[in-house]
Design an enzyme around this catalytic site. Structure first.
Site, PDB file in Angstrom:
ATOM      1  N   SER A 128     -52.121 -35.995 -48.981  1.00  0.00           N
ATOM      2  CA  SER A 128     -51.906 -37.436 -49.155  1.00  0.00           C
ATOM      3  C   SER A 128     -51.684 -38.091 -47.800  1.00  0.00           C
ATOM      4  O   SER A 128     -51.164 -37.455 -46.872  1.00  0.00           O
ATOM      5  CB  SER A 128     -50.667 -37.693 -50.009  1.00  0.00           C
ATOM      6  OG  SER A 128     -50.378 -39.083 -50.050  1.00  0.00           O
TER       7      SER A 128
ATOM      8  N   TYR B  10     -41.959 -35.914 -51.633  1.00  0.00           N
ATOM      9  CA  TYR B  10     -43.424 -35.946 -51.735  1.00  0.00           C
ATOM     10  C   TYR B  10     -44.048 -35.858 -50.334  1.00  0.00           C
ATOM     11  O   TYR B  10     -44.992 -35.089 -50.108  1.00  0.00           O
ATOM     12  CB  TYR B  10     -43.815 -37.238 -52.433  1.00  0.00           C
ATOM     13  CG  TYR B  10     -45.285 -37.412 -52.717  1.00  0.00           C
ATOM     14  CD1 TYR B  10     -45.939 -36.651 -53.675  1.00  0.00           C
ATOM     15  CD2 TYR B  10     -46.029 -38.391 -52.041  1.00  0.00           C
ATOM     16  CE1 TYR B  10     -47.293 -36.845 -53.956  1.00  0.00           C
ATOM     17  CE2 TYR B  10     -47.368 -38.594 -52.316  1.00  0.00           C
ATOM     18  CZ  TYR B  10     -47.996 -37.811 -53.271  1.00  0.00           C
ATOM     19  OH  TYR B  10     -49.333 -38.016 -53.549  1.00  0.00           O
TER      20      TYR B  10
HETATM   21  N1  LIG Z   1     -52.904 -41.850 -57.003  1.00  0.00           N
HETATM   22  C1  LIG Z   1     -52.767 -41.928 -55.708  1.00  0.00           C
HETATM   23  O1  LIG Z   1     -52.702 -43.023 -55.132  1.00  0.00           O
HETATM   24  C2  LIG Z   1     -52.709 -40.682 -54.876  1.00  0.00           C
HETATM   25  C3  LIG Z   1     -52.573 -40.842 -53.525  1.00  0.00           C
HETATM   26  C4  LIG Z   1     -52.524 -39.747 -52.728  1.00  0.00           C
HETATM   27  C5  LIG Z   1     -52.617 -38.479 -53.289  1.00  0.00           C
HETATM   28  N2  LIG Z   1     -52.743 -38.323 -54.611  1.00  0.00           N
HETATM   29  C6  LIG Z   1     -52.782 -36.954 -55.109  1.00  0.00           C
HETATM   30  O2  LIG Z   1     -53.722 -36.788 -56.161  1.00  0.00           O
HETATM   31  C7  LIG Z   1     -53.197 -35.772 -57.019  1.00  0.00           C
HETATM   32  C8  LIG Z   1     -52.859 -36.396 -58.364  1.00  0.00           C
HETATM   33  O3  LIG Z   1     -53.796 -36.317 -59.080  1.00  0.00           O
HETATM   34  P1  LIG Z   1     -54.061 -36.873 -60.538  1.00  0.00           P
HETATM   35  O4  LIG Z   1     -54.512 -38.284 -60.401  1.00  0.00           O
HETATM   36  O5  LIG Z   1     -54.952 -35.852 -61.110  1.00  0.00           O
HETATM   37  O6  LIG Z   1     -52.576 -36.859 -61.227  1.00  0.00           O
HETATM   38  P2  LIG Z   1     -52.145 -36.784 -62.722  1.00  0.00           P
HETATM   39  O7  LIG Z   1     -50.657 -36.778 -62.679  1.00  0.00           O
HETATM   40  O8  LIG Z   1     -52.825 -37.799 -63.578  1.00  0.00           O
HETATM   41  O9  LIG Z   1     -52.649 -35.346 -63.194  1.00  0.00           O
HETATM   42  C9  LIG Z   1     -52.039 -34.197 -62.755  1.00  0.00           C
HETATM   43  C10 LIG Z   1     -52.037 -33.186 -63.873  1.00  0.00           C
HETATM   44  O10 LIG Z   1     -51.253 -32.072 -63.428  1.00  0.00           O
HETATM   45  C11 LIG Z   1     -50.604 -31.523 -64.541  1.00  0.00           C
HETATM   46  N3  LIG Z   1     -49.442 -30.745 -64.108  1.00  0.00           N
HETATM   47  C12 LIG Z   1     -48.262 -31.217 -63.661  1.00  0.00           C
HETATM   48  N4  LIG Z   1     -47.429 -30.206 -63.391  1.00  0.00           N
HETATM   49  C13 LIG Z   1     -48.104 -29.053 -63.665  1.00  0.00           C
HETATM   50  C14 LIG Z   1     -47.780 -27.673 -63.603  1.00  0.00           C
HETATM   51  N5  LIG Z   1     -46.566 -27.273 -63.194  1.00  0.00           N
HETATM   52  N6  LIG Z   1     -48.704 -26.763 -63.956  1.00  0.00           N
HETATM   53  C15 LIG Z   1     -49.923 -27.156 -64.391  1.00  0.00           C
HETATM   54  N7  LIG Z   1     -50.293 -28.458 -64.485  1.00  0.00           N
HETATM   55  C16 LIG Z   1     -49.395 -29.396 -64.121  1.00  0.00           C
HETATM   56  C17 LIG Z   1     -50.220 -32.730 -65.390  1.00  0.00           C
HETATM   57  O11 LIG Z   1     -50.046 -32.379 -66.760  1.00  0.00           O
HETATM   58  C18 LIG Z   1     -51.397 -33.686 -65.180  1.00  0.00           C
HETATM   59  O12 LIG Z   1     -52.338 -33.635 -66.232  1.00  0.00           O
HETATM   60  C19 LIG Z   1     -51.914 -35.283 -56.475  1.00  0.00           C
HETATM   61  O13 LIG Z   1     -52.071 -34.196 -55.620  1.00  0.00           O
HETATM   62  C20 LIG Z   1     -51.466 -36.521 -55.731  1.00  0.00           C
HETATM   63  O14 LIG Z   1     -50.493 -36.230 -54.775  1.00  0.00           O
HETATM   64  C21 LIG Z   1     -52.789 -39.402 -55.424  1.00  0.00           C
END
Ligand SMILES: NC(=O)c1ccc[n+]([C@@H]2O[C@H](COP(=O)([O-])OP(=O)(O)OC[C@H]3O[C@@H](n4cnc5c(N)ncnc54)[C@H](O)[C@@H]3O)[C@@H](O)[C@H]2O)c1
Length: 280
Positions: free
Chosen positions: A152, A164
């Site tokens: 990120s 984070y």
């Molecule tokens: N949205 C943003 O602006 C942004 C910015 C920078 C980075 N990111 C990164 O993108 C990624 C987030 O992605 P997303 O949009 O897919 O998020 P999301 O939260 O919609 O999906 C993540 C999934 O991970 C699953 N999960 C959580 N804990 C778990 C565990 N212990 N074991 C197995 N599964 C688990 C959840 O059930 C969920 O379905 C992250 O790494 C986040 O840091 C997002």
């Protein structure tokens, strides 16, 4: 004329956290899993929530792709081991691992509890460590593999998310170290640093601000392009880094951020004065 093949045709990819927070928009994990399948990979959709994982699988299969589901808590070593075993049983190998899971809680060092700090590191960092620990030996045995860690811009720009930021900083550092350790085994390890994406997770977390207003702010202030980013943008970047097109690229962090890492707040100021309507 070269015949068009998918970027990751014939490969087997594991995408962790490939379900999605419920809500409008496309998550990075789900977007990545769908893009990888559309580019020819067989995808293991790994998530702690069966409903979320099944939804991703059904989208992929609905588009004619191939996917299987693994349900487990990837903060646990045994579940990470089982996830890799499931990929081997379903598809025979593992070529690509995308470490996508994260948790974010706002707060400084003062007001973040020890429990929350540990939790954010467990979910965001430990999952990346453990999933890689179990996938790397499979790749090393055949001297080929690609890992993409989702980091990120929070690792490089402050925002009052101390746990984070620490986890993401560690992911970028770990990417470099993994690239060093496993390069001679034919494994490339890269990271993506997404910027301020409009994803279901973001829209759910920022519940205070109405979605339309938040999206408008995001489009305007998230970067140089003045448009919204989403999970597809990350998915396409992952597909490139995981593909043989990136065969000589390892140890890098690719920002997918509308250029926000390339600008200072002062230089953004004139652009922030004019707020164009969403979608313009
Ligand atoms: N949205 C943003 O602006 C942004 C910015 C920078 C980075 N990111 C990164 O993108 C990624 C987030 O992605 P997303 O949009 O897919 O998020 P999301 O939260 O919609 O999906 C993540 C999934 O991970 C699953 N999960 C959580 N804990 C778990 C565990 N212990 N074991 C197995 N599964 C688990 C959840 O059930 C969920 O379905 C992250 O790494 C986040 O840091 C997002």
């Amino acid at each position: 004329m070269v015949e068009r093949r998918g970027r990751v045709e014939g490969k087997v990819a594991i995408v962790t956290g490939a379900g999605s927070t419920p809500g409008p928009g496309i998550a990075t994990g789900r977007g990545t899993a769908i893009v990888m399948a559309s580019e020819g990979a067989r995808v293991l959709v790994a998530d702690i929530r069966p409903d979320r994982a099944e939804e991703t699988r059904s989208i992929i299969e609905g588009e004619g792709g191939t996917a299987a589901v693994f349900v487990g808590d990837l903060t646990q070593a045994a579940d990470c081991e089982a996830m890799v075993r499931t990929a081997l049983e379903a598809f025979g190998t593992v070529d690509i691992l995308v470490n996508n899971i994260a948790a974010a809680m706002p707060g400084s060092v003062v007001d973040t509890s020890e429990v929350d700090f540990d939790r954010v590191l467990d979910v965001s960092l430990r999952t990346t460590f453990l999933a890689s620990k179990h996938a790397v030996p499979v790749m090393a045995a055949k001297r080929a593999g690609a890992i993409v860690n989702i980091g990120s811009i929070a690792a490089f720009r402050g925002g009052n998310y101390v746990g984070y930021a620490a986890a993401k900083g560690a992911i970028h550092a770990m990417t470099i170290d993994m690239a060093y350790s496993h390069g001679r085994q034919g494994i490339r390890v890269n990271a993506i640093a997404p910027g301020h994406l409009t994803t279901p997770m973001l829209l759910a977390n920022e519940g205070q601000t109405p979605a339309t207003e938040l999206r408008q702010q995001m489009a305007n202030a998230a970067g140089l392009l003045g448009t919204e980013g989403n999970g597809w943008d990350v998915g396409w970047a992952v597909a490139f880094l995981a593909s043989d097109e990136a065969r000589w690229i390892t140890g890098v962090t690719l920002p997918v951020d509308s250029g926000i890492m390339s600008v200072t707040p002062l230089m953004m100021a004139p652009q922030l004065r004019e707020i164009p309507p969403l979608g313009s």
